[in-house]
Write an enzyme that holds these catalytic residues in place. Structure first.
Site, mmCIF file in Angstrom:
data_model
loop_
_atom_site.group_PDB
_atom_site.id
_atom_site.type_symbol
_atom_site.label_atom_id
_atom_site.label_comp_id
_atom_site.label_asym_id
_atom_site.label_seq_id
_atom_site.Cartn_x
_atom_site.Cartn_y
_atom_site.Cartn_z
ATOM 1 N N LYS A 1 -8.507 -1.968 5.443
ATOM 2 C CA LYS A 1 -8.618 -2.286 4.077
ATOM 3 C C LYS A 1 -7.352 -3.526 3.781
ATOM 4 O O LYS A 1 -7.867 -4.526 3.212
ATOM 5 C CB LYS A 1 -8.475 -1.356 3.385
ATOM 6 C CG LYS A 1 -9.545 -0.504 3.176
ATOM 7 C CD LYS A 1 -9.619 0.711 2.273
ATOM 8 C CE LYS A 1 -8.950 1.908 2.706
ATOM 9 N NZ LYS A 1 -9.387 3.370 2.736
ATOM 10 N N ARG B 1 -15.450 11.779 6.471
ATOM 11 C CA ARG B 1 -14.228 12.766 6.757
ATOM 12 C C ARG B 1 -13.799 13.810 5.714
ATOM 13 O O ARG B 1 -13.069 14.600 5.859
ATOM 14 C CB ARG B 1 -12.829 11.738 7.119
ATOM 15 C CG ARG B 1 -13.042 11.131 8.244
ATOM 16 C CD ARG B 1 -12.149 9.751 8.485
ATOM 17 N NE ARG B 1 -10.854 10.223 8.449
ATOM 18 C CZ ARG B 1 -10.034 9.250 7.756
ATOM 19 N NH1 ARG B 1 -10.311 8.097 7.375
ATOM 20 N NH2 ARG B 1 -8.705 9.742 7.878
ATOM 21 N N HIS C 1 0.808 -1.110 -0.022
ATOM 22 C CA HIS C 1 -0.024 -0.100 -0.066
ATOM 23 C C HIS C 1 0.776 1.299 0.037
ATOM 24 O O HIS C 1 2.031 1.315 0.683
ATOM 25 C CB HIS C 1 -1.026 0.024 1.302
ATOM 26 C CG HIS C 1 -1.607 1.237 1.382
ATOM 27 N ND1 HIS C 1 -2.878 1.293 0.803
ATOM 28 C CD2 HIS C 1 -1.578 2.260 1.917
ATOM 29 C CE1 HIS C 1 -3.543 2.503 0.789
ATOM 30 N NE2 HIS C 1 -2.632 3.161 1.702
ATOM 31 N N ASP D 1 -15.617 1.776 6.744
ATOM 32 C CA ASP D 1 -14.478 2.721 6.550
ATOM 33 C C ASP D 1 -15.097 3.754 5.136
ATOM 34 O O ASP D 1 -14.733 4.889 5.181
ATOM 35 C CB ASP D 1 -13.406 2.252 6.132
ATOM 36 C CG ASP D 1 -12.364 2.849 5.372
ATOM 37 O OD1 ASP D 1 -11.643 3.930 6.178
ATOM 38 O OD2 ASP D 1 -12.011 2.842 4.256
ATOM 39 N N SER E 1 -8.090 3.183 8.999
ATOM 40 C CA SER E 1 -8.806 3.315 7.550
ATOM 41 C C SER E 1 -7.894 2.576 6.710
ATOM 42 O O SER E 1 -8.095 1.294 5.874
ATOM 43 C CB SER E 1 -8.796 4.477 7.006
ATOM 44 O OG SER E 1 -8.856 4.608 5.720
HETATM 45 N N1 URA Z 1 -6.135 6.752 2.576
HETATM 46 C C1 URA Z 1 -6.938 5.891 3.086
HETATM 47 O O1 URA Z 1 -7.336 4.630 2.662
HETATM 48 N N2 URA Z 1 -7.703 6.392 4.182
HETATM 49 C C2 URA Z 1 -7.230 7.282 4.629
HETATM 50 O O2 URA Z 1 -7.757 7.771 5.703
HETATM 51 C C3 URA Z 1 -6.235 8.475 4.273
HETATM 52 C C4 URA Z 1 -5.831 7.741 3.004
#
Ligand code: URA
Length: 432
Positions: free
Chosen positions: A187, A168, A82, A161, A183
């Site tokens: 994932k 957000r 990621h 999320d 968050s």
């Molecule tokens: N990327 C994400 O997946 N979540 C966040 O909160 C910020 C960046």
């Protein structure tokens, strides 16, 4: 339990338990807790800070809100990667086939570009025929057959999320380390890989401008991953200057195919190799991971895996041998020439990313469409010496007007100095 009491406790600097966070988030998804209440809680948390325990609890709540991918049916170590988002950052298109060529299984659920940052799905969709919306069965088939697969996240994964991130986004509450960590890690945990490598960017073109903030976020993510029983490491990498030479969608795919057809060279290749080597070492315990991956690169095995992945996802694999013949081309291609001699001292990542987005390569809102063909290709890097009239960059645009405006802005963005300038750094810190 009353939502106003929990919000007030966070407002006054107190801590919420895992059960209280679960009650609030599930209440929000069920309509029993209002959007206004969650927005107030998020803002209280941004101002007062969430503790690492709260971040871990939120991660669990997010994961439990949806389905998880079961990768246990795959042979070989499963790896996910990621990036927190950057400019000219096509590392996934290199890391995925490199790890597949080295015998691992990379299953990556990627995102789209937003604002000045690019997104892997947009880049892949520049390849004619390429499909990124794969069913769970297709995802596993491609991973089994090719060793790597890059696809869109299904709506069934971490829906909490998704809902809270959207809130957000519109309430200026994205930039809290605990919220970002929960968050991102929710994932990653739901996507099922046993080994997770994170590329946390620091600098002008990153979400987090300072190295200290990036290190804190990386540490929190690695702790959450480790406590969930995954092998997890992070690299904090520099994002003051675009990582690769290309910024856009088709242009970044072309850059990756070209890079993989020769021995590794440049900053994009270096960061990709370091991420892949970190993941392979973590997943297999190999002490020669970097050397093995360099061999996979130089032998053409990684390029061959990239072609196989593209073909398995319906794309035209000819892009790997002849990118220009396969990818969409912009109608206007305009060189940007240096108006004086000097040494390139800065190529500000954020501004260059914004410029590429303004050409159409990126999007301002989540549902905007992107233009796959447009973008910028830098012909110089920080530290390079240029003579007056040398080519600094090439603009790929939809119209003459857009090309000329972008070229003028880009010429002003490339800072030239008279003294020597050190090349930009790549890996700044290693965590986990
Ligand atoms: N990327 C994400 O997946 N979540 C966040 O909160 C910020 C960046």
């Amino acid at each position: 339990v009353r939502a106003p009491d929990l919000i007030a406790r966070k407002r006054d600097g107190g801590e919420l338990t895992a059960d209280e966070l679960e009650w609030l988030v599930s209440g929000y998804l069920a309509g029993a807790v209002s959007e206004g209440q969650i927005a107030a809680l998020l803002m209280a948390g941004v101002l007062r800070g969430f503790t690492p325990e709260e971040a871990r609890a939120l991660t669990d709540v997010f994961v439990a809100s949806g389905e998880s991918v079961d990768l246990s049916v795959l042979d070989g170590p499963t790896i996910d990667k990621h990036s927190t988002g950057g400019v000219g950052d096509a590392t996934t298109l290199l890391v995925a086939p490199l790890l597949a060529a080295a015998g691992a299984r990379l299953v990556k659920l990627s995102g789209r570009g937003l604002g000045h940052t690019g997104g892997t799905l947009d880049k892949l969709e520049a390849i004619p025929g390429m499909r990124v919306d794969l069913s769970p069965a297709e995802l596993l088939d491609v991973a089994r057959e090719v060793g790597c697969v890059v696809a869109a996240q299904s709506a069934a994964l971490v829906p909490a999320d998704k809902a809270i991130y959207a809130l957000r986004d519109v309430t200026a509450t994205v930039a809290a380390p605990a919220l970002i960590a929960s968050s991102v890690m929710a994932k990653k945990l739901a996507a099922g890989a046993q080994t997770i490598v994170l590329d946390v960017k620091a600098g002008d073109g990153a979400f987090l401008p300072t190295v200290d903030a990036a290190v804190d976020l990386a540490q929190l993510c690695v702790t959450i991953g480790a406590e969930a029983g995954r092998r997890c490491s992070a690299l904090v990498t520099a994002m003051d200057t675009p990582l690769g030479r290309a910024i856009g969608n088709a242009v970044e795919v072309a850059e990756c195919a070209t890079l993989l057809s020769a021995p590794p060279a440049g900053r994009l290749a270096e960061v990709a190799l370091e991420l892949a080597a970190t993941a392979l070492t973590l997943a297999t315990g190999a002490d020669d991971a970097r050397a093995r991956l360099e061999r996979c690169w130089s032998s053409g095995a990684a390029l061959e895996r990239l072609a196989a992945m593209i073909a398995a996802q319906g794309g035209d694999a000819g892009v790997c041998d002849d990118p220009a013949g396969v990818l969409p081309a912009a109608p206007v291609v305009l060189p940007v020439l240096a108006d004086r001699a000097g040494v390139v001292a800065a190529l500000p990542a954020r501004a260059v990313g914004e410029l590429a987005a303004a050409l159409g390569a990126g999007r301002a809102r989540k549902d905007d469409a992107v233009d796959p063909a447009v973008g910028i290709v830098l012909e110089v890097d920080v530290g390079d010496e240029v003579a007056r009239g040398d080519r600094l960059a090439t603009v790929h645009a939809r119209s003459d007007t857009a090309a000329e405006a972008a070229a003028e802005r880009l010429r002003a963005l490339v800072v030239l100095s008279d003294g020597p300038v050190a090349p930009p750094p790549t890996v700044l810190r290693r965590i986990g």
